[in-house]
Design an enzyme around this catalytic site. Structure first.
Site, PDB file in Angstrom:
ATOM      1  CG  HIS A 181      -0.339   0.152   2.540  1.00 21.46           C
ATOM      2  ND1 HIS A 181      -0.122   1.379   3.132  1.00 21.46           N
ATOM      3  CD2 HIS A 181       0.104  -0.778   3.429  1.00 21.46           C
ATOM      4  CE1 HIS A 181       0.423   1.198   4.327  1.00 21.46           C
ATOM      5  NE2 HIS A 181       0.574  -0.092   4.536  1.00 21.46           N
ATOM      6  CD  GLU A 227      -2.677  -1.380   5.776  1.00 24.39           C
ATOM      7  OE1 GLU A 227      -2.709  -2.305   6.607  1.00 24.39           O
ATOM      8  OE2 GLU A 227      -2.202  -0.253   6.022  1.00 24.39           O
ATOM      9  CD  GLU A 228      -1.262   2.758   7.517  1.00 27.32           C
ATOM     10  OE1 GLU A 228      -1.964   2.498   8.519  1.00 27.32           O
ATOM     11  OE2 GLU A 228      -0.093   2.343   7.399  1.00 27.32           O
ATOM     12  CD  GLU A 254       1.251  -3.508   6.095  1.00 24.63           C
ATOM     13  OE1 GLU A 254       2.191  -2.894   6.662  1.00 24.63           O
ATOM     14  OE2 GLU A 254       0.222  -2.926   5.735  1.00 24.63           O
ATOM     15  CG  HIS A 335       1.776   4.228  11.968  1.00 26.18           C
ATOM     16  ND1 HIS A 335       0.537   3.777  12.391  1.00 26.18           N
ATOM     17  CD2 HIS A 335       1.987   3.630  10.754  1.00 26.18           C
ATOM     18  CE1 HIS A 335       0.042   2.949  11.485  1.00 26.18           C
ATOM     19  NE2 HIS A 335       0.888   2.847  10.496  1.00 26.18           N
TER      20      HIS A 335
END
Length: 893
Positions: A181, A227-228, A254, A335
């Protein structure tokens, strides 16, 4: 045999028992050997053994960090069909240069799509003509229930996918899907999560497109753009795209960290051919750098780790099996704004690229994709040994091997009991009783050790020393590994003194406790058999190697219990200790950074204390009985006591225990999630009964907000949120349903935020369908990220709604009432959102429903205001902040 001979043998046995000598007289060893066997081991023997195992642990640490040499652009001519990590890094640099890319942002919906398409078109232009490459940009909408965190329903509009299919000119109706993603969370450039995976896929496409032989089956590359947003784009592809029906298996890439090794942590469901079938090996033999564990799969799927991947979507909504890979090292940057290209080593890209390329070529050239239904049943138990080789077997073979392990353990204990009866003046029942006491002492020692370290874990935050291991994980060794060894040894030694009245020989007591640990591992292995736990290979290796060591000692060292005996004993433990330490290091790499983002209410110090101590107590289990053979055990306790005391002094009185760092090369920041929020509550008549504005401070670890109160003046006015019992979802703009995970938060009153797009909910109509069914139709307007929370009053039930078919998925309970959380995202062309719900309502009930709507400005010029930015700029360099403007409005109907 005559009676005289029988009486003679009984006399020998009686005299032997009275002399307390463990080996039989002359035919079984001379007197010098017998006397020597009774002498305990010198203290330095034990310390030398520990130093040796520490050295082995250091080698395991080095081995676990090893990465292959990266290939650079200069290496392309000599490696035309190899993965080139520098070329992949160039792709990643172009993508991360765009900055954060939340779904719905211009950077994600326009710029990122342009960058990826430009790279794909460049690859197509240079591809060999034998390959057929097709590109499609999908814009999709849909909805689905998601059993993730507290549970939610996911509704999405106009999210994007870039889909590439490469195959032969002859074509194939079977495809392998590979997914990444390119969207990110707010405020992160997404270098590892998940831009690097997209860069790897671009490089795989480039290498395959220049090969001289076409693929037997197709490869579909899915660059998904949401995706997030809780896996929306992958759902849109697997349920709606025209190529989805030809997908037979998938590879998902991922990251929850940047760098290190990619671990295969989910495989299946079923379809063991993905790992092995009939000697045809897919992952376990095709990849050059294996790193896989069914233990990791069981841990991840248990929900202990707060995360999820597109693996769930392909499995649950596409009914497809596959492999899930993720980086887990350096999870500190996950993140955050630090997740850029500089955190990702080229060796990491090379390793993952080599593995993925080899795996893709193996799967697309084999016959399994065309006949996956033949290999559907069964699961594999798999784990890699020190990253060198993957060991795997079917569940049936695992059942047989584990059952054999239980039998071997029981046989060994009974055989040792028989030998002990020959050398001690005790009966079988008495020995069995002492063995049972040994098991009880071991379990009691473990429990008391856990109580002790839990007390320490509660003390450290009280004196301002929590989470010292966050930046320096070596503190785990001093604070929790040392007690995990020393306290069980002390308690076993203390308990054994009471048993000496029955069994006087220290060697027999040693064997007693050794077999006690063996029985415990046997019990754990039996539990794994009964409950079909695939990580039962861990107790299995702690049975097989000690049983083998027991056999070696009985055959070769029965009469020489000196340093050679100890060397044999420790030598047998090297391999299982190395493998388990390898797993512990991988687990530590994973859970230590997670403790910095798991919420203040989760008591990170206590969690790490208990988890680490359990790991090390199990690792040290067969070393504990050796204390019974040490000549001066007090010296051992003095050494480790000094180490522990010194560690505490350094922790209390030096900066070495400070948990955070803002170093750009290896940041370990404290996280703060902030929302400049407006909260509005309406009563039953629709009037505003309360309205508040301020900063919502989401505490991501147990040190916040105390750690910055002296540095950020506003934080001194922070008040603990107390409205969770009176307001739905605490009356706060939760982006996703995580109330049970993150419930300890603070509120700071502040000026109102700038809200460019108002959010509103309007009840369009109320209709009655049949007896007691009340259909309520709502219209919601607002920005591109909205949340809706609902809770019927007691007596009313939510039967169905227009969002998805079937029974609505419940979220966390509130005041013993059912709640429902809906996440809505519109990536482009926003429009009002209309939906209806059917409530089963008893007669004459007026008040039926609590409903709240939240809005989130995750990107663009209105994400933050000038005042909000000034507030966030006051946080020190060793913190990282992420924030946006949000609103919460609630109504009663």
């Amino acid at each position: 045999m005559s009676n005289r001979h029988l009486k003679g043998m009984k006399g020998v046995r009686l005299r032997f028992r009275e002399s307390s000598v463990e080996t039989l007289p002359e035919p079984y060893g001379n007197k010098k050997q017998q006397r020597k066997s009774l002498l305990p081991l010198p203290t330095y023997y034990f310390l030398t053994a520990l130093l040796f195992l520490t050295f082995v642990g250091g080698m395991v640490e080095v081995l676990s960090r090893r990465l292959p040499k990266p290939l650079m652009m200069d290496d392309v001519p000599g490696n035309p069909h190899r993965f080139i990590s520098q070329r992949a890094m160039n792709h990643l640099a172009k993508l991360t240069k765009l900055g954060p890319r939340p779904a719905g942002s211009y950077e994600n919906e326009v710029l990122a799509v342009k960058v990826i398409l430009r790279e794909i078109n460049s690859i197509i232009e240079q591809a060999k003509s034998i390959h057929k490459i097709t590109v499609d940009v999908q814009k999709t909408s849909g909805a689905f229930p998601l059993h993730f965190l507290d549970g939610m329903t996911n509704v999405y509009r106009n999210v994007q996918n870039i889909v590439v299919k490469i195959g032969s000119r002859q074509g194939s109706s079977h495809s392998l899907l590979m997914n990444c993603h390119f969207d990110t969370v707010s405020d992160s450039p997404g270098g590892s999560d998940d831009g690097a995976s997209c860069a790897i896929m671009l490089e795989v496409l480039q290498v395959i497109s220049r090969m001289d032989v076409p693929l037997k089956h197709n490869l579909i590359l899915l660059f998904n753009g949401a995706e997030e947003n809780l896996m929306q784009a992958s759902h849109g592809f697997i349920t709606q795209h025209r190529w989805a029906k030809e997908v037979r298996a998938f590879i998902n890439l991922e990251a929850c960290g940047a760098g290190g090794k990619e671990i295969l942590f989910q495989a299946g469901p079923n379809h063991p051919w993905l790992m092995e079938v009939r000697r045809y090996l897919v992952y376990s033999k095709s990849v050059p750098h294996p790193y896989a564990s069914s233990l990791a799969q069981e841990i991840f799927q248990s929900g202990m780790i707060p995360g999820d991947t597109d693996f769930r979507i392909f499995r649950d909504f596409g009914n497809v099996s596959g492999l899930d890979f993720a980086w887990s090292s350096n999870g500190y940057v996950y993140h955050t704004r630090y997740d850029d290209v500089y955190q990702i080593p080229l060796g990491t890209l090379q390793r993952t690229g080599d593995n993925v390329l080899a795996l893709v070529l193996t799967m697309t050239s084999g016959h399994h994709l065309a006949n996956t239904h033949f290999y559907k049943e069964g699961n594999l138990i798999f784990f890699d040994f020190l990253g060198l080789v993957v060991i795997r077997w079917s569940e049936l073979v695992g059942f047989l091997v584990n059952s054999l392990g239980v039998g071997i353990a029981l046989f060994t204990v009974l055989r040792n009991m028989k030998q002990a009866l020959l050398t001690n003046d005790v009966g079988r029942r008495q020995y069995a009783k002492q063995l049972g006491k040994a098991v009880g002492v071991i379990v009691a020692a473990w429990l008391l050790t856990l109580v002790a370290v839990l007390g320490l874990a509660l003390l450290l935050p009280a004196v301002g020393c929590a989470m010292s291991w966050f930046t320096r994980p070596v503190w785990i060794v001093f604070l929790y590994a040392v007690p995990g060894l020393v306290l069980p040894m002390a308690l076993v030694l203390l308990a054994s003194r009471h048993q000496r009245a029955v069994i006087s020989s220290p060697w027999t007591l040693f064997q007693l406790y050794h077999d006690g640990y063996l029985l415990i591992w046997m019990f754990l292995l039996a539990v794994s058999i009964v409950f079909r736990i695939r990580s039962g290979f861990i107790p299995l290796i702690w049975i097989l190697f000690p049983v083998f060591g027991n056999l070696v000692r009985n055959v070769f060292f029965r009469h020489r219990k000196d340093w050679k005996w100890l060397a044999a004993y420790v030598g047998v433990l090297v391999l299982p200790s190395s493998q388990c330490l390898y797993l512990i290091l991988a687990a530590t790499d994973l859970y230590v950074p997670i403790m910095g983002r798991s919420g203040a209410g989760n008591h990170a110090e206590a969690v790490v204390a208990l988890l680490s101590t359990v790991q090390f107590m199990l690792l040290f289990c067969y070393l504990v009985p050796l204390i019974l053979l040490v000549r001066e055990p007090q010296r051992i306790f003095l050494v480790f006591g000094s180490i522990f005391a010194t560690a505490l002094l350094l922790l209390f009185f030096t900066p070495l225990g400070f948990p955070y760092s803002g170093r750009l090369d290896s940041p370990t920041p404290q996280r703060f999630l902030l929302a400049h929020a407006e909260r509005t509550y309406h009563d039953l008549s629709g009037r505003v009964r309360s309205k508040q504005t301020g900063y919502w401070v989401v505490n991501m670890d147990q040190n916040s907000p105390d750690s910055v109160m002296s540095l950020v003046p506003e934080m001194s006015r922070a008040e603990l949120v107390q409205s969770c019992s009176t307001e739905l979802f605490c009356g706060l703009p939760y982006l996703m349903p995580v109330v049970t995970f993150i419930w300890k938060t603070h509120w700071i009153p502040a000026a109102p935020p700038d809200i460019p797009i108002p959010t509103n909910l309007l009840l369009i109509s109320t209709e009655y369908h049949g007896h007691n069914i009340r259909r309520m139709t709502f219209n919601v307007t607002g920005p591109d990220h909205i949340g809706v929370m609902m809770s019927p009053v007691p007596g009313a039930t939510l039967e169905k709604w227009s969002l998805v078919d079937g029974e609505p998925l419940r979220s966390a309970k509130w005041n013993n009432r059912e709640t429902y959380f809906v996440y809505y995202s519109c990536a482009s062309d926003p429009e009002p959102w209309r939906f209806w719900i059917d409530l089963n309502v008893p007669d004459k009930m007026n008040y039926t429903l609590d409903i709240a709507v939240t809005s989130h400005f995750l990107h663009g010029p209105h994400q933050t205001s000038g005042e909000f930015r000034r507030f966030m700029s006051k946080f020190p360099s060793w913190t990282v902040t992420s924030g946006w403007v949000a609103t919460y409005k609630s109504w009663k109907f």
